[in-house]
Design an enzyme around this catalytic site. Structure first.
Site, PDB file in Angstrom:
ATOM      1  N   CYS A  92       0.807  -1.223   0.000  1.00  9.72           N
ATOM      2  CA  CYS A  92       0.000   0.000   0.000  1.00  9.72           C
ATOM      3  C   CYS A  92       0.845   1.282   0.000  1.00  9.72           C
ATOM      4  CB  CYS A  92      -0.964  -0.014   1.184  1.00  9.72           C
ATOM      5  SG  CYS A  92      -0.250  -0.644   2.706  1.00  9.72           S
TER       6      CYS A  92
ATOM      7  N   HIS B   3      -2.915   6.210   4.434  1.00 14.22           N
ATOM      8  CA  HIS B   3      -1.504   6.373   4.778  1.00 14.22           C
ATOM      9  C   HIS B   3      -1.061   7.771   4.328  1.00 14.22           C
ATOM     10  CE1 HIS B   3      -1.516   2.273   5.761  1.00 14.22           C
ATOM     11  NE2 HIS B   3      -0.819   1.748   4.766  1.00 14.22           N
TER      12      HIS B   3
END
Ligand code: A2P
Length: 331
Positions: A130, A237
């Site tokens: 990710c 994130h």
């Protein structure tokens, strides 16, 4: 329109559920749909495209029936065991785990960066980590225009990246419970340990960012270092990325480059001021870039702040985009 038999392996998990949602949202033409998970979930039901489906236990016989594509997000060991079985049966696997990412014969694909690699598969394609996905999307404009000499990654990663148990650790930790998933309490804390430590002092997550960036960019000469940190954020994130380019640049041109880039969103206005944050971009597709500024401490240095939903672009959406690429050439 041709329709496909599609399985989601890990359908009860955080990413698996998001994969189902993204498949629906993007109108992927599905004929038969097979949600699969462990024996613990067998018999449970999930709703997909308005229809109820019973979750099957993923086992050696799951791919005896014709399945065109299987999206896996059930952990590395599950992928290692079942992806090759699926591949042998002619199913094309798009695997969200790290199990196959560094295999030479397994493409590692971010459609905005290396779409052609997707077509070089032998029935297994890896979905990158990710943190790496959003980083390479954000770096691509600079890489193409100025070349990149060196990258310094510092990440601020959401708990949902560690699945259902990661989310639970934050929820329960806020009430005072001891951590079950993370190596320290995550509530009110930042933990510089994501995945296990390796012999060189880096964590596996950090080495994933180093190695996967090189593989996706197709450039083994890139010098990269990373520090990856878990923070008490549910989704998205955030990353600070410091880059040294090969060619000199003008900041005005860099802003123009990012403003006109169609596969990311620049959110950078010092008058307001505006910049992307995790809370504002949770459950959105795309990569959001801000805080673009020159790093005055080196020649050709550039800093940026990059935010993206780790469950969407960092996992489910990227996997479904790979699927769309394959379908686009399946006439
Ligand atoms: P289950 O819910 O039956 O345990 P998360 O990352 O959110 O924790 O989700 C992990 C996903 O991977 C879940 O869907 C989980 O199913 C699935 N999974 C875990 N282990 C296995 C396994 N051995 N076989 C199949 N699916 C598995």
């Amino acid at each position: 329109m041709k329709k496909y038999n599609i399985a989601v392996c890990g359908a009860t998990g955080v990413v698996g559920r998001k994969m189902m949602k993204v498949l629906e949202e993007r109108g992927i033409p599905v004929d038969n749909f097979y949600p699969m998970a462990s024996y613990r979930s067998a018999g449970k039901t999930v709703v997909f495209n308005g229809k109820e489906y019973t979750v099957e236990e993923l086992n050696e016989h799951s791919f005896d029936k014709p399945i065109d594509f299987a999206l896996f997000s059930a952990g590395g060991s599950t992928s290692l065991k079942f992806s090759p079985i699926a591949a042998e049966h002619g199913t094309v696997v798009i695997d969200n785990s790290s199990a196959f990412r560094m295999y030479d014969d397994v493409p590692l694909v971010v459609p905005e960066v290396n779409p052609e690699d997707a077509f070089k598969h032998h029935n297994i394609i890896a979905n990158p980590n990710c943190s790496t996905i959003q980083a390479v999307v954000a770096l691509k404009p600079v890489y193409d225009r100025y070349g990149i000499e060196r990258i310094v990654y510092s990440t601020y990663q959401a708990v949902s990246g560690a699945g259902q148990n990661g989310i639970k650790d934050l929820e329960e930790g806020l009430k005072g419970a001891s951590p079950q998933k993370f190596p320290r309490q995550i509530a009110f804390n930042c933990i510089p340990e994501i995945d296990v430590f390796t012999d060189n002092g880096y964590t596996k997550e950090e080495m994933k960012m180093v190695n996967e960036t090189r593989k996706i960019m197709g450039d083994q000469s890139l010098r990269i270092t990373a520090t990856t940190v878990r923070v008490p954020v549910y989704t998205c994130h955030s990353e600070s990325i410091n880059v040294e380019t090969k060619k000199p640049f003008d900041m005005k041109d860099v802003f123009e480059l990012y403003r006109s880039c169609e596969y990311l969103t620049l959110e950078d206005d010092m008058d307001k001021p505006s910049y992307p944050t995790a809370l504002e971009h949770a459950d959105q597709d795309g990569v959001f870039v801000g805080r673009l500024r020159r790093d005055f401490s080196v020649e050709n240095g550039l800093n940026m702040w990059v935010v993206s939903d780790n469950l969407r672009k960092g996992a489910a959406t990227n996997a479904v985009q790979i699927l769309e690429l394959l379908i686009s050439r399946d006439k």
